[in-house]
Scaffold this motif. Structure first.
Motif, mmCIF file in Angstrom:
data_model
loop_
_atom_site.group_PDB
_atom_site.id
_atom_site.type_symbol
_atom_site.label_atom_id
_atom_site.label_comp_id
_atom_site.label_asym_id
_atom_site.label_seq_id
_atom_site.Cartn_x
_atom_site.Cartn_y
_atom_site.Cartn_z
ATOM 1 N N GLY A 86 11.237 17.907 59.976
ATOM 2 C CA GLY A 86 10.786 16.709 60.672
ATOM 3 C C GLY A 86 10.009 15.767 59.755
ATOM 4 O O GLY A 86 9.734 16.086 58.591
ATOM 5 N N THR A 87 9.619 14.615 60.307
ATOM 6 C CA THR A 87 8.966 13.571 59.508
ATOM 7 C C THR A 87 7.629 14.016 58.937
ATOM 8 O O THR A 87 7.352 13.828 57.746
ATOM 9 C CB THR A 87 8.757 12.311 60.365
ATOM 10 N N THR A 88 6.791 14.628 59.772
ATOM 11 C CA THR A 88 5.473 15.057 59.299
ATOM 12 C C THR A 88 5.606 16.118 58.217
ATOM 13 O O THR A 88 4.947 16.059 57.173
ATOM 14 C CB THR A 88 4.629 15.612 60.463
ATOM 15 N N GLY A 89 6.471 17.096 58.472
ATOM 16 C CA GLY A 89 6.692 18.142 57.478
ATOM 17 C C GLY A 89 7.247 17.585 56.186
ATOM 18 O O GLY A 89 6.885 18.043 55.091
ATOM 19 N N ALA A 90 8.131 16.570 56.297
ATOM 20 C CA ALA A 90 8.720 15.958 55.099
ATOM 21 C C ALA A 90 7.657 15.235 54.285
ATOM 22 O O ALA A 90 7.647 15.311 53.046
ATOM 23 C CB ALA A 90 9.816 14.985 55.495
ATOM 24 N N PHE A 91 6.759 14.548 54.982
ATOM 25 C CA PHE A 91 5.691 13.839 54.286
ATOM 26 C C PHE A 91 4.782 14.813 53.530
ATOM 27 O O PHE A 91 4.467 14.604 52.357
ATOM 28 C CB PHE A 91 4.856 13.029 55.292
ATOM 29 N N ILE A 92 4.401 15.894 54.197
ATOM 30 C CA ILE A 92 3.524 16.892 53.578
ATOM 31 C C ILE A 92 4.232 17.575 52.403
ATOM 32 O O ILE A 92 3.655 17.756 51.323
ATOM 33 C CB ILE A 92 3.073 17.941 54.613
ATOM 34 N N ALA A 93 5.507 17.952 52.602
ATOM 35 C CA ALA A 93 6.265 18.619 51.541
ATOM 36 C C ALA A 93 6.408 17.718 50.317
ATOM 37 O O ALA A 93 6.277 18.176 49.172
ATOM 38 C CB ALA A 93 7.639 19.018 52.059
ATOM 39 N N THR A 94 6.669 16.434 50.553
ATOM 40 C CA THR A 94 6.830 15.491 49.444
ATOM 41 C C THR A 94 5.542 15.358 48.648
ATOM 42 O O THR A 94 5.553 15.373 47.413
ATOM 43 C CB THR A 94 7.266 14.111 49.970
ATOM 44 N N ILE A 95 4.424 15.228 49.350
ATOM 45 C CA ILE A 95 3.130 15.118 48.676
ATOM 46 C C ILE A 95 2.826 16.375 47.872
ATOM 47 O O ILE A 95 2.399 16.317 46.709
ATOM 48 C CB ILE A 95 2.001 14.856 49.694
ATOM 49 N N LEU A 96 3.059 17.542 48.472
ATOM 50 C CA LEU A 96 2.740 18.802 47.803
ATOM 51 C C LEU A 96 3.583 19.010 46.547
ATOM 52 O O LEU A 96 3.078 19.428 45.506
ATOM 53 C CB LEU A 96 2.944 19.975 48.764
ATOM 54 N N ILE A 97 4.875 18.698 46.654
ATOM 55 C CA ILE A 97 5.763 18.932 45.517
ATOM 56 C C ILE A 97 5.510 17.930 44.392
ATOM 57 O O ILE A 97 5.426 18.297 43.223
ATOM 58 C CB ILE A 97 7.235 18.881 45.961
ATOM 59 N N LEU A 98 5.339 16.659 44.744
ATOM 60 C CA LEU A 98 5.178 15.636 43.720
ATOM 61 C C LEU A 98 3.795 15.655 43.069
ATOM 62 O O LEU A 98 3.582 14.981 42.057
ATOM 63 C CB LEU A 98 5.462 14.249 44.300
ATOM 64 N N THR A 99 2.861 16.408 43.638
ATOM 65 C CA THR A 99 1.545 16.546 43.012
ATOM 66 C C THR A 99 1.341 17.950 42.444
ATOM 67 O O THR A 99 0.230 18.295 42.041
ATOM 68 C CB THR A 99 0.422 16.237 44.024
ATOM 69 N N ALA A 100 2.401 18.746 42.446
ATOM 70 C CA ALA A 100 2.304 20.101 41.893
ATOM 71 C C ALA A 100 1.987 20.023 40.397
ATOM 72 O O ALA A 100 2.596 19.245 39.660
ATOM 73 C CB ALA A 100 3.612 20.850 42.127
ATOM 74 N N ILE A 101 1.039 20.842 39.963
ATOM 75 C CA ILE A 101 0.581 20.796 38.569
ATOM 76 C C ILE A 101 1.713 21.029 37.565
ATOM 77 O O ILE A 101 1.826 20.305 36.566
ATOM 78 C CB ILE A 101 -0.559 21.811 38.347
ATOM 79 N N PRO A 102 2.606 22.029 37.776
ATOM 80 C CA PRO A 102 3.697 22.215 36.795
ATOM 81 C C PRO A 102 4.589 20.991 36.654
ATOM 82 O O PRO A 102 5.097 20.704 35.572
ATOM 83 C CB PRO A 102 4.477 23.407 37.363
ATOM 84 N N LEU A 103 4.770 20.249 37.757
ATOM 85 C CA LEU A 103 5.613 19.064 37.716
ATOM 86 C C LEU A 103 4.878 17.890 37.084
ATOM 87 O O LEU A 103 5.386 17.245 36.160
ATOM 88 C CB LEU A 103 6.070 18.696 39.129
ATOM 89 N N VAL A 104 3.680 17.620 37.568
ATOM 90 C CA VAL A 104 2.914 16.484 37.052
ATOM 91 C C VAL A 104 2.591 16.676 35.573
ATOM 92 O O VAL A 104 2.614 15.726 34.784
ATOM 93 C CB VAL A 104 1.612 16.305 37.865
ATOM 94 N N GLY A 105 2.313 17.914 35.178
ATOM 95 C CA GLY A 105 1.979 18.184 33.791
ATOM 96 C C GLY A 105 3.113 17.893 32.831
ATOM 97 O O GLY A 105 2.894 17.644 31.644
ATOM 98 N N ARG A 106 4.351 17.913 33.333
ATOM 99 C CA ARG A 106 5.515 17.666 32.474
ATOM 100 C C ARG A 106 6.047 16.243 32.601
ATOM 101 O O ARG A 106 6.963 15.862 31.880
ATOM 102 C CB ARG A 106 6.642 18.636 32.840
ATOM 103 N N THR A 107 5.493 15.451 33.527
ATOM 104 C CA THR A 107 6.058 14.131 33.791
ATOM 105 C C THR A 107 4.995 13.043 33.797
ATOM 106 O O THR A 107 5.130 12.045 34.499
ATOM 107 C CB THR A 107 6.802 14.123 35.136
ATOM 108 N N LEU A 108 3.911 13.235 33.062
ATOM 109 C CA LEU A 108 2.864 12.221 32.997
ATOM 110 C C LEU A 108 3.371 10.970 32.297
ATOM 111 O O LEU A 108 4.248 11.031 31.440
ATOM 112 C CB LEU A 108 1.657 12.766 32.241
ATOM 113 N N ALA A 109 2.779 9.823 32.666
ATOM 114 C CA ALA A 109 3.104 8.580 31.961
ATOM 115 C C ALA A 109 2.765 8.743 30.488
ATOM 116 O O ALA A 109 1.733 9.297 30.128
ATOM 117 C CB ALA A 109 2.311 7.427 32.567
#
Length: 205
Positions: A86-109
């Motif tokens: 659902g929409t709420t779950g999608a919003f939370i999942a997107t925030i959690l995944i896109l702010t995950a340290i392993p991901l952000v650490g490899r994709t910094l500006a």
């Protein structure tokens, strides 16, 4: 790579014996010039933003490219999650995944690496496939075809493309199998059209 593509509109620094080569690597032998997705996307970002800011150069495009791509990956990720929770779950999942340290650490500006491509292409494939499952045959075939096209872009972008491809294909097959098993347990009759839809879907992908 991006600078030379911007200069000559093709990869490689010079032509040697009729072959385009990149001579800034591997000493005097260089290496055969080939299409590389990440520098190509850097140039697209540069050409897109340049009309709005004349000072925006290829270095700035290289700096921002990972941020732009990871932001764009939020779109297919949201629609994929929305189908599941659902929409709420999608919003939370997107925030959690896109702010995950392993991901952000490899994709910094400023970290102009192609790791971000291993995120955005699988997300697009999964979103297209899972939103195509259970639809009419034509819609499923189009969705699977677009997912296959995305897989082709992934193939020319990263040598380990098949990890993501097999993961997405296997997940889709397991999901379809789960739906069939659930239908059998609920004693719902599976029509011939159901089998054709899902078989076509996987075959096209």
């Amino acid at each position: 790579y991006a600078k030379w593509y911007q200069k000559d509109n093709q990869f490689g620094t010079e032509e040697v014996d009729g072959e385009r080569r990149f001579m800034l690597r591997n000493g005097r032998f260089g290496q055969p010039a080939r299409f590389i997705m990440h520098p190509f996307l850097i140039n697209i970002l540069h050409d897109t933003w340049k009309p709005f800011n004349s000072d925006f150069n290829i270095e700035w495009a290289s700096f921002y490219i990972t941020v732009v791509l990871i932001a764009l990956s939020a779109i297919p990720l949201f629609f994929l999650s929305k189908k599941i929770s659902g929409t709420t779950g999608a919003f939370i999942a997107t925030i959690l995944i896109l702010t995950a340290i392993p991901l952000v650490g490899r994709t910094l500006a400023g970290s102009s690496d192609d790791d971000v491509l291993t995120i955005i292409f699988p997300f697009i494939m999964m979103s297209l496939l899972f939103n195509g499952i259970g639809k009419k045959i034509k819609t499923s075939a189009i969705m699977a075809g677009l997912a296959g096209l995305t897989a082709s872009l992934f193939f020319i972008s990263w040598s380990g493309w098949w990890y993501g491809y097999l993961l997405v294909l296997g997940s889709s097959a397991l999901y379809i199998a789960y739906e069939f098993i659930r239908a059998l347990l609920e004693k719902r009759k599976l029509t011939k059209n159901d089998w054709i839809q899902n078989s076509t879907f996987l075959a096209v992908f």
